[in-house]
Design an enzyme around this catalytic site. Structure first.
Site, mmCIF file in Angstrom:
data_model
loop_
_atom_site.group_PDB
_atom_site.id
_atom_site.type_symbol
_atom_site.label_atom_id
_atom_site.label_comp_id
_atom_site.label_asym_id
_atom_site.label_seq_id
_atom_site.Cartn_x
_atom_site.Cartn_y
_atom_site.Cartn_z
ATOM 1 N N CYS A 1 0.818 -1.227 0.000
ATOM 2 C CA CYS A 1 0.000 0.000 0.000
ATOM 3 C C CYS A 1 0.847 1.271 0.000
ATOM 4 C CB CYS A 1 -0.974 0.002 1.167
ATOM 5 S SG CYS A 1 -0.227 -0.204 2.785
ATOM 6 N N ASP B 1 -7.583 5.692 -1.110
ATOM 7 C CA ASP B 1 -7.206 4.476 -0.397
ATOM 8 C C ASP B 1 -6.813 3.383 -1.392
ATOM 9 O OD1 ASP B 1 -6.951 2.278 1.257
ATOM 10 O OD2 ASP B 1 -8.791 2.667 2.376
ATOM 11 N N HIS C 1 -6.277 0.239 -0.729
ATOM 12 C CA HIS C 1 -6.598 -1.089 -0.212
ATOM 13 C C HIS C 1 -7.827 -1.686 -0.902
ATOM 14 C CE1 HIS C 1 -4.089 0.739 2.906
ATOM 15 N NE2 HIS C 1 -3.725 -0.496 3.190
#
Length: 454
Positions: free
Chosen positions: A135, A325, A327
Site C-alpha cells: 500500500c 485508499d 486497499h
C-alpha cells in the site's frame, strides 16, 4: 544434465539442513518436501485471504459540512460556493472558490492506484500480487502519477475532456505505472521493488514513506523515457531542503554540458520531504501546519496514513483529511491494446480520516514547474512550517540557502547510497549540527526503524 540436476538438488538440500537442527538425513528429505508444500499452502491461503479482505470496495458519496470550505491540492471548494471567512481573506485572494460538483469532478480525475493481482512475478520472488503489503508503494505511485498529470497536462485537465492528443498522453501516464517489467512502465511496482532492493527491501516487505520517496526519486531521475527528461525529483534529507541542491538538480540536463540559470534550462521538480511529526502518534501542534501546506498551490499531497494502513492525502475539511485508499485488490489491466480500459484507475468518491488518527511518519510532496515557482514555494512555505502559538519553534522542515556538503550531483540523482546511510538523530545532535539555526530545530528524521505506516 542429470548430474547437474542432482548436484543442484543436493546444494538446495544442504542449505535447508543448515537452517534446521541436526537430525538424520532421511527425516531431512521428508521435511524438505513438507517445507515447500507448506510454502505453497501459505501462499495460496494468503492470496485467498487478501482476495476476501481487499476484494470489495463500496464507494459512497461522503457528507461535507456546508459552512466550511474543502481544500483539495491547493484549490478551494465550497458547497454553497460562498466567500471564505474574513480572517481567510489573504487565502481567498489567491484562490478562486469552486463548487462541490467541481470538487467531485476534480477528485475523480486523479489517478487511483490500488492493489493488483495476477501480474508477472516480481524480481527474485514468486509474488504475483501486492495485496496486503504494497500500500505504501501504491500511495507513492499515486502522488507521482498526479504530479506527472499536472506536469504534462496542466491543472485544468479533467477525465471528462475528449481531446484526442490529451487522452493519448493521459493513457501514456497511466501506463507508466502498469504492473509490468517494461520500458513503457518506468514507475511500475516491479521497478520500484527492484530499486528498493538496494536499500535492503524486497518484494513482500513493508515499506515506509522514506524508502518509497527515495525509490521514486531514483526511478524518475534515471528513467530514459524521453517524455520525462524535463522532470526531476528532489528528496529532502534530515528535514532540510537545500536550495542549491535543488538548483543543481534542476539544471542537470542530460546532454547539457553548460547548465545555466536561465529558465529554458530549468527542469520542473517534484520535492519530497520525509518527516516524522511525533513519536507514537501525530503531535497535534502540527495539524495547522499540515492544513496550511495542503492549501498551497504547489502541494501535490502527502503519502502517509494511519498505522499499518497507508493512504494518499489530497486535502481536508476542518479536522478531516481527504484521501485515496489503495486497499482494494483489482485485476491487472492488459495495456497492450491502444484503448485499454481506465475505469479501474479512478475513484468517484473520496474517503475521510481524522487528523488525530494520522501516523506521524509521512512524506509531503510539492511540484514546481519553473524556477520562479520554486522561489514562490520557498517564500510561502517558510511562513507556515512553524506550529502556531508555541513558545519555541519546531518547524516541520527547514530551508537552507546553500547545499549539503555531503551530497554530490550523483547522490541527488541516485539516492539509494545516501538512503542507506541515514541515521537516527536525537534533538541534541540535530541542535549541534545546526548551530547557526538555534531557532529552527527540526522534527525527527524519518528512518526505517521508526516507520509504522504500511
Amino acid at each position: 544434465m542429470a548430474e547437474q540436476s542432482k548436484s543442484s538438488k543436493q546444494f538446495r538440500r544442504s542449505q535447508i539442513i543448515k537452517l534446521r537442527t541436526n537430525s538424520e538425513s532421511e527425516s531431512e528429505e521428508e521435511s524438505e518436501d513438507d517445507f515447500f508444500d507448506k510454502e505453497k499452502i501459505k501462499k495460496k491461503f494468503l492470496s485467498a485471504w487478501n482476495n476476501v479482505k481487499y476484494g470489495f470496495n463500496v464507494q459512497y458519496k461522503p457528507t461535507f459540512k456546508e459552512e466550511l470550505p474543502i481544500w483539495f491540492l491547493g484549490r478551494c471548494y465550497h458547497i454553497k460556493n460562498l466567500e471564505l471567512a474574513s480572517d481567510d481573506r489573504e487565502i481567498q485572494d489567491r484562490h478562486k472558490i469552486l463548487s462541490l460538483d467541481q470538487f467531485f469532478e476534480d477528485f475523480s480525475s486523479l489517478i487511483w492506484l490500488t492493489y493488483r493481482k495476477h501480474f508477472s512475478q516480481l524480481a527474485n520472488s514468486n509474488i504475483t500480487s501486492d495485496g496486503g503489503w504494497g500500500c505504501m508503494l501504491r500511495t507513492g505511485q499515486m502522488l507521482l502519477a498526479n504530479a506527472i498529470l499536472i506536469h504534462m497536462l496542466k491543472e485544468g485537465w479533467r477525465t471528462s475532456q475528449r481531446a484526442t492528443e490529451k487522452n493519448f498522453i493521459y493513457r501514456m501516464i497511466v501506463r507508466f505505472f502498469n504492473d509490468e517489467d517494461s520500458d513503457y512502465s518506468p514507475f511500475s511496482l516491479h521497478e520500484l521493488v527492484r530499486i528498493a532492493e538496494a536499500c535492503g527491501k524486497k518484494a513482500g516487505d513493508w515499506y515506509g514513506p522514506n524508502s518509497v520517496a527515495y525509490a521514486l526519486g531514483v526511478a524518475v531521475n534515471t528513467t530514459p523515457h524521453p517524455g520525462l527528461e524535463t522532470l526531476c525529483v528532489y528528496v529532502a534529507q534530515d528535514c532540510t531542503i537545500y536550495k542549491e541542491d535543488v538548483a543543481r538538480l534542476c539544471r542537470n540536463f542530460k546532454n547539457c554540458y553548460e547548465p545555466t540559470y536561465q529558465d529554458k534550462s530549468w527542469r520542473s521538480v517534484l520535492i519530497l520531504v520525509p518527516v516524522r511529526l511525533g513519536s507514537e502518534g501525530l503531535n497535534p501542534i502540527y495539524i495547522p501546519c499540515l492544513q496550511t501546506l495542503l492549501t498551497l498551490d504547489h502541494c501535490v499531497g502527502i503519502i502517509g496514513g494511519r498505522p499499518k494502513h497507508s493512504l494518499y492525502f489530497v486535502g481536508f475539511q476542518d479536522q478531516k483529511l481527504i484521501n485515496l485508499d489503495p486497499h482494494y485488490l483489482q485485476e491487472t489491466v492488459d495495456m497492450s491494446v491502444e484503448d485499454f480500459p481506465v475505469d479501474s484507475f479512478h475513484c468517484q468518491y473520496p474517503k475521510k480520516m481524522a487528523f488525530s488518527q494520522m501516523d506521524p511518519s509521512c512524506a509531503i510532496g510539492f511540484y514546481c514547474r519553473y524556477k520562479e515557482d520554486f522561489e514562490s514555494f520557498c517564500r510561502q512555505a517558510v511562513d507556515v512550517l512553524n506550529p502556531p502559538m508555541q513558545k519555541t519553534e519546531y518547524p516541520i522542515f527547514v530551508f537552507d540557502e546553500g547545499f549539503n556538503p555531503n551530497r554530490t550531483t550523483d547522490d541527488l540523482i541516485d539516492g539509494t547510497r545516501e538512503h542507506q546511510t541515514i541515521q537516527i538523530e536525537t534533538p541534541r545532535r540535530r541542535h549541534k549540527k545546526h548551530k547557526k539555526k538555534k531557532k529552527h530545530p527540526k522534527p525527527e528524521s524519518t528512518t526505517e526503524e521508526y516507520v509504522l505506516v504500511d
